[in-house]
Design an enzyme around this catalytic site. Sequence first.
Site, PDB file in Angstrom:
ATOM      1  N   CYS A  11       0.808  -1.218   0.000  1.00 20.35           N
ATOM      2  CA  CYS A  11       0.000   0.000   0.000  1.00 20.35           C
ATOM      3  C   CYS A  11       0.842   1.269   0.000  1.00 20.35           C
ATOM      4  O   CYS A  11       0.299   2.367   0.043  1.00 20.35           O
ATOM      5  CB  CYS A  11      -1.004   0.008   1.148  1.00 20.35           C
ATOM      6  SG  CYS A  11      -0.318  -0.306   2.773  1.00 20.35           S
TER       7      CYS A  11
ATOM      8  N   HIS B 152      -9.473   2.967   0.260  1.00 21.84           N
ATOM      9  CA  HIS B 152      -8.073   2.536   0.220  1.00 21.84           C
ATOM     10  C   HIS B 152      -7.844   1.555  -0.925  1.00 21.84           C
ATOM     11  O   HIS B 152      -7.836   0.336  -0.731  1.00 21.84           O
ATOM     12  CB  HIS B 152      -7.737   1.887   1.558  1.00 21.84           C
ATOM     13  CG  HIS B 152      -6.302   1.513   1.738  1.00 21.84           C
ATOM     14  ND1 HIS B 152      -5.273   2.046   1.003  1.00 21.84           N
ATOM     15  CD2 HIS B 152      -5.727   0.624   2.611  1.00 21.84           C
ATOM     16  CE1 HIS B 152      -4.119   1.512   1.410  1.00 21.84           C
ATOM     17  NE2 HIS B 152      -4.373   0.651   2.377  1.00 21.84           N
TER      18      HIS B 152
END
Length: 368
Positions: A87, A320
């Site tokens: 991420c 996200h």
Amino acid sequence: MPTDTDPVIVAARRSPLAVRGRGLARVDAGTLGAVVVAAAVADAGAPSIADVILGNCTGPGGNLGRIAALAAGLGFAVPGGTVDRQCGSGLAAIMDAAHATRADGRTRVAGGVESASTAPARVQGGVPYARAPFAPAGFADPDMLRAADDLAAHDGLSRARQDAYAQRSHARATTARANGRFDAEIMPVAGVHRDEGIGAPAAALARLAPLVDGGTVTAATSTRIGDGAAAVVVARAGSAPGLAIRATAVVGCDPALPGIGAAPAIEAALAQAGRSLADIAAIELVEAFAAQSIAVLSRLGLPDDDSRVCADGGALALGHPWGASGAVAVVRLFSRLVRAGASAGTLGLAAASVGGGLGVAAVFEVVR
């Protein structure tokens, strides 16, 4: 220390951020990437592009940087590459592009893309599995939910404190959207014009059960997994207006507590830039979990409600899309500083904690 050789971000765009399985569920990663790459290049005046570098976590593979470059109409001669720092991938791709542009002065596109909705199922030995390992055998390798809950316990972060953080992120994002602060950065895709995850009433947060038995992390204090993409144009030093990339850092930390990785990365980037947190006007931290964000801010000596941190809401509200989130943070900085008219010399910072025990961070400065 900053020098006049630092490359500059001169354009920044993102897609709407959609919840997995909803508005962008039928849009593949290559298409998502192409839309934002083309938009960013057009915003920059369609310069000659040396390369397209995109971050991505879950596939489908096939070198999404190259696929997006071709699909965006940049021509056969523009290559492409793909970065995986989980991420932190989108921010890492921008950092890689900055290093290359600093070396040769050629313009690049960088960012990240993730389509959790269309990512292929993974099978090993005939058995489906959710993710590849973040660490090898013999090391702690918690999934990010377990890691966030462990970090909350390790730091003594109460459920109420996490709820308050998440509610604040949604409230800030709701206000920002109502005031049009996302409009200029979003490129609509497949009829989706705005972020899908914003809005979480305080009463609803309080009713949610913990996701881990005996824990404190809930669905509301965990970001929603989503689909989205973001891209920036990185130009030679001296270009303006934009964000000069003053310092970058990638660090490692204990894989048992990966959520803290952004803190030492921020410290390293600030040290490289010769700056302190007191000098920074705007901070974008990838809010994968409220507990993770609070833990990072605490280690930096910042309060949970610091007005500089995700001032328009962060990933807890916006969503996200793993490989894109670090690049979304940079697009948000571009809007908060360059589009909003911040004066030359104003500093911003973007950072992410990464599965497996990593942190990535970068310091930016407004140039006019």
